[in-house]
Write an enzyme that holds these catalytic residues in place. Structure first.
Site, PDB file in Angstrom:
ATOM      1  N   VAL A  16       0.831  -1.206   0.000  1.00  0.00           N
ATOM      2  CA  VAL A  16       0.000   0.000   0.000  1.00  0.00           C
ATOM      3  C   VAL A  16       0.864   1.255   0.000  1.00  0.00           C
ATOM      4  O   VAL A  16       0.587   2.222  -0.731  1.00  0.00           O
ATOM      5  CB  VAL A  16      -0.965  -0.003   1.194  1.00  0.00           C
ATOM      6  CG1 VAL A  16      -1.774   1.289   1.227  1.00  0.00           C
ATOM      7  CG2 VAL A  16      -1.892  -1.205   1.119  1.00  0.00           C
ATOM      8  N   ARG A  47      11.183  -0.793   7.363  1.00  0.00           N
ATOM      9  CA  ARG A  47      12.169  -1.657   8.001  1.00  0.00           C
ATOM     10  C   ARG A  47      13.373  -1.929   7.121  1.00  0.00           C
ATOM     11  O   ARG A  47      14.496  -2.038   7.606  1.00  0.00           O
ATOM     12  CB  ARG A  47      11.504  -2.980   8.407  1.00  0.00           C
ATOM     13  CG  ARG A  47      10.625  -2.870   9.632  1.00  0.00           C
ATOM     14  CD  ARG A  47       9.987  -4.184  10.007  1.00  0.00           C
ATOM     15  NE  ARG A  47       9.062  -4.667   8.990  1.00  0.00           N
ATOM     16  CZ  ARG A  47       8.332  -5.757   9.103  1.00  0.00           C
ATOM     17  NH1 ARG A  47       8.438  -6.510  10.184  1.00  0.00           N
ATOM     18  NH2 ARG A  47       7.499  -6.119   8.156  1.00  0.00           N
ATOM     19  N   ARG A  49      15.579  -0.645   4.042  1.00  0.00           N
ATOM     20  CA  ARG A  49      15.885   0.458   3.136  1.00  0.00           C
ATOM     21  C   ARG A  49      16.295  -0.043   1.754  1.00  0.00           C
ATOM     22  O   ARG A  49      16.077   0.633   0.744  1.00  0.00           O
ATOM     23  CB  ARG A  49      17.017   1.298   3.722  1.00  0.00           C
ATOM     24  CG  ARG A  49      17.289   2.585   2.948  1.00  0.00           C
ATOM     25  CD  ARG A  49      18.493   3.333   3.501  1.00  0.00           C
ATOM     26  NE  ARG A  49      18.233   3.881   4.826  1.00  0.00           N
ATOM     27  CZ  ARG A  49      18.640   5.090   5.219  1.00  0.00           C
ATOM     28  NH1 ARG A  49      19.292   5.863   4.375  1.00  0.00           N
ATOM     29  NH2 ARG A  49      18.399   5.500   6.423  1.00  0.00           N
ATOM     30  N   VAL A 135     -11.425   0.527   6.260  1.00  0.00           N
ATOM     31  CA  VAL A 135     -12.612  -0.312   6.048  1.00  0.00           C
ATOM     32  C   VAL A 135     -12.920  -0.388   4.559  1.00  0.00           C
ATOM     33  O   VAL A 135     -13.132   0.626   3.906  1.00  0.00           O
ATOM     34  CB  VAL A 135     -13.838   0.247   6.799  1.00  0.00           C
ATOM     35  CG1 VAL A 135     -15.053  -0.637   6.552  1.00  0.00           C
ATOM     36  CG2 VAL A 135     -13.557   0.357   8.299  1.00  0.00           C
ATOM     37  N   GLY A 137     -11.148  -1.013   1.910  1.00  0.00           N
ATOM     38  CA  GLY A 137     -10.175  -0.572   0.908  1.00  0.00           C
ATOM     39  C   GLY A 137     -10.590   0.689   0.183  1.00  0.00           C
ATOM     40  O   GLY A 137     -10.757   1.751   0.771  1.00  0.00           O
ATOM     41  N   LYS A 208     -13.254  -4.040  11.407  1.00  0.00           N
ATOM     42  CA  LYS A 208     -13.939  -3.132  10.495  1.00  0.00           C
ATOM     43  C   LYS A 208     -15.374  -2.883  10.930  1.00  0.00           C
ATOM     44  O   LYS A 208     -15.880  -1.764  10.820  1.00  0.00           O
ATOM     45  CB  LYS A 208     -13.890  -3.711   9.074  1.00  0.00           C
ATOM     46  CG  LYS A 208     -12.476  -3.839   8.515  1.00  0.00           C
ATOM     47  CD  LYS A 208     -12.463  -4.636   7.224  1.00  0.00           C
ATOM     48  CE  LYS A 208     -11.042  -4.857   6.723  1.00  0.00           C
ATOM     49  NZ  LYS A 208     -11.008  -5.721   5.519  1.00  0.00           N
ATOM     50  N   GLY A 305      -5.660  -4.402  -1.474  1.00  0.00           N
ATOM     51  CA  GLY A 305      -4.717  -4.340  -2.584  1.00  0.00           C
ATOM     52  C   GLY A 305      -4.101  -2.966  -2.730  1.00  0.00           C
ATOM     53  O   GLY A 305      -4.556  -1.977  -2.152  1.00  0.00           O
TER      54      GLY A 305
END
Length: 430
Positions: A16, A47, A49, A135, A137, A208, A305
């Site tokens: 995302v 976390r 790089r 909630v 997407g 949700k 997604g």
């Protein structure tokens, strides 16, 4: 158009997070026209790089400690895409809001558990707290209920809130396969996580639902009050029996508020063909809300997604760039009611019950006696299979009655040598 950009810090660069960067790049001019100013990523943190995320990150300042994003002078809004109800995500949220920065998140667990606290802090600091992506997407259900239906009293909200579960149930329906086989295939294709517990056990959907209930009814978030059962125990025989009766099996979240209190439940249900939620297949999410003046509202679309979730995140950023803040849940936290939890046993409904039983004389009589003693009225009953070491399937539907009657009947049958495994109970949604 303002000459001052909205400067964003991005915490988390997974699917995302990378999608947010791609969307801001691809639709830069369109977003600027709609926002009235450009939206620019100023700093990022993740976390790893060195990982290749398919976007150029060299142009952004990198912060190893995610919490440090909250203190940067070159940041107006912090976007949190780390996940988890506590830990670094919650620390970042608290620090960002305290520092007077807007906060956007896709973290449904954090909002379900700590949303009231964060919303109250945002109100005190005069900053925006937004979570459209938490909630469904890319489906604008939070905005739709909070703003579009703001003048309505909402009686009930029903939804398919987890794409992984809906994909699995749809595939079981299409192929006649059992749960374990479809889950393994979903994991291979990337529709299910390596550890799918949060999804298939209903926890993700419950997070949700708790958020939806707060927005819809103006009640304080009460995740602990959600009754949760996932789809692990659904078998191919359940799908087939549902189809024979004119239903489809779906994991449904239901929230309702009335004089008796707040009722919240996530459980597999038999949904009548023709109902808006019955036709929702694959990894799609859908929410149905009933308003007293607007009537039935249906929100449907891709619930997860890179693209859909990034779209919801950037939509929140556009609102902030426009100066549209508002209260997180549609009203001040002080106005949210602490609704009592409604008695789930008092809810009147029809139910589908499935048993795997020993193939021997007297079993059906034992089941019907248990139903009678619990106060359950049987509408139909059928036995499938010739019987083998795995037992046979007995399915029944009930007439409408209080849910506590079904629970009482099953309690009377508990421990019976005739039963193989745990019975399956699914409410019927007509």
């Amino acid at each position: 158009m303002s000459s001052e950009p909205l400067r964003v810090a991005l915490a988390g660069l997974g699917t995302v997070g990378a999608g947010v960067v791609k969307l801001l790049d691809a639709n830069r001019d369109l977003i600027a026209r709609r926002a009235g100013r450009t939206i620019e990523v100023a700093a990022v943190s993740a976390r790893d790089r060195a990982r290749d995320r398919g976007v150029d990150l060299a142009r952004f300042a990198w912060t190893d400690d995610v919490a440090d994003l909250a203190g940067r002078d070159d940041v107006d809004v912090v976007v949190e895409l780390i996940g988890g109800s506590d830990g670094p995500a919650l620390t970042l949220a608290r620090r960002a809001i305290a520092a007077g920065k807007g906060f956007v998140t896709a973290n449904k667990a954090m909002i379900a558990h700590h949303g009231a606290e964060l919303a109250e802090a945002a109100e005190a600091a005069g900053v925006a707290l937004k979570f459209e992506a938490a909630v469904a997407g890319g489906v604008p259900v939070i905005k739709g209920l909070r703003e579009g239906a703001a003048a309505n009293a909402i009686a009930q909200v029903d939804g398919i809130l987890n794409g992984t579960c809906n994909y699995i149930l749809s595939e079981m329906e299409a192929k006649g396969s059992d749960f374990a086989d479809v889950l393994a295939e979903a994991q291979r294709l990337g529709f299910a996580e390596a550890d799918p517990s949060f999804d298939i056990d209903g926890v993700d959907a419950a997070h949700k639902l708790a958020i939806l209930a707060t927005v819809a009814f103006g009640t304080r978030p009460d995740f602990d009050g959600v009754e949760v059962r996932g789809i692990r125990d659904v078998v191919a025989g359940d799908i087939a029996e549902a189809a024979a009766l004119g239903y489809r099996v779906r994991l449904i979240g239901v929230a309702a508020a009335d004089a008796h209190g707040l009722y919240q439940r996530v459980t597999p249900c038999l949904v009548r063909e023709g109902h808006p939620l019955a036709r929702v297949t694959g990894a799609t999410n859908a929410v149905v809300a009933e308003g007293d003046f607007v009537g039935r509202l249906l929100f449907e679309g891709r619930g997860a997604g890179e693209g859909p979730t990034a779209s919801a995140v950037v939509a929140d950023l556009i609102d902030i760039a426009r100066g549209i803040g508002g209260t997180a849940f549609g009203m001040p936290v002080a106005s949210l009611s602490a609704a009592a939890r409604a008695d789930p046993g008092a809810r009147r409904e029809r139910a589908y019950l499935r048993f795997i039983v020993q193939d021997r004389a007297g079993v059906l009589a034992e089941l019907t006696a248990g139903m009678r003693d619990g106060g359950v009225s049987i509408e139909s009953m059928i036995q499938r299979g010739a019987g083998d070491s795995e037992g046979v399937l007995v399915a029944m539907t009930t007439h409408e009655g209080p849910a506590r009657a079904v629970a009482a009947a099953l309690e009377r049958l508990e421990g019976s040598a005739s039963l193989i495994g745990r019975p399956m109970v699914m409410p019927i949604v007509d």
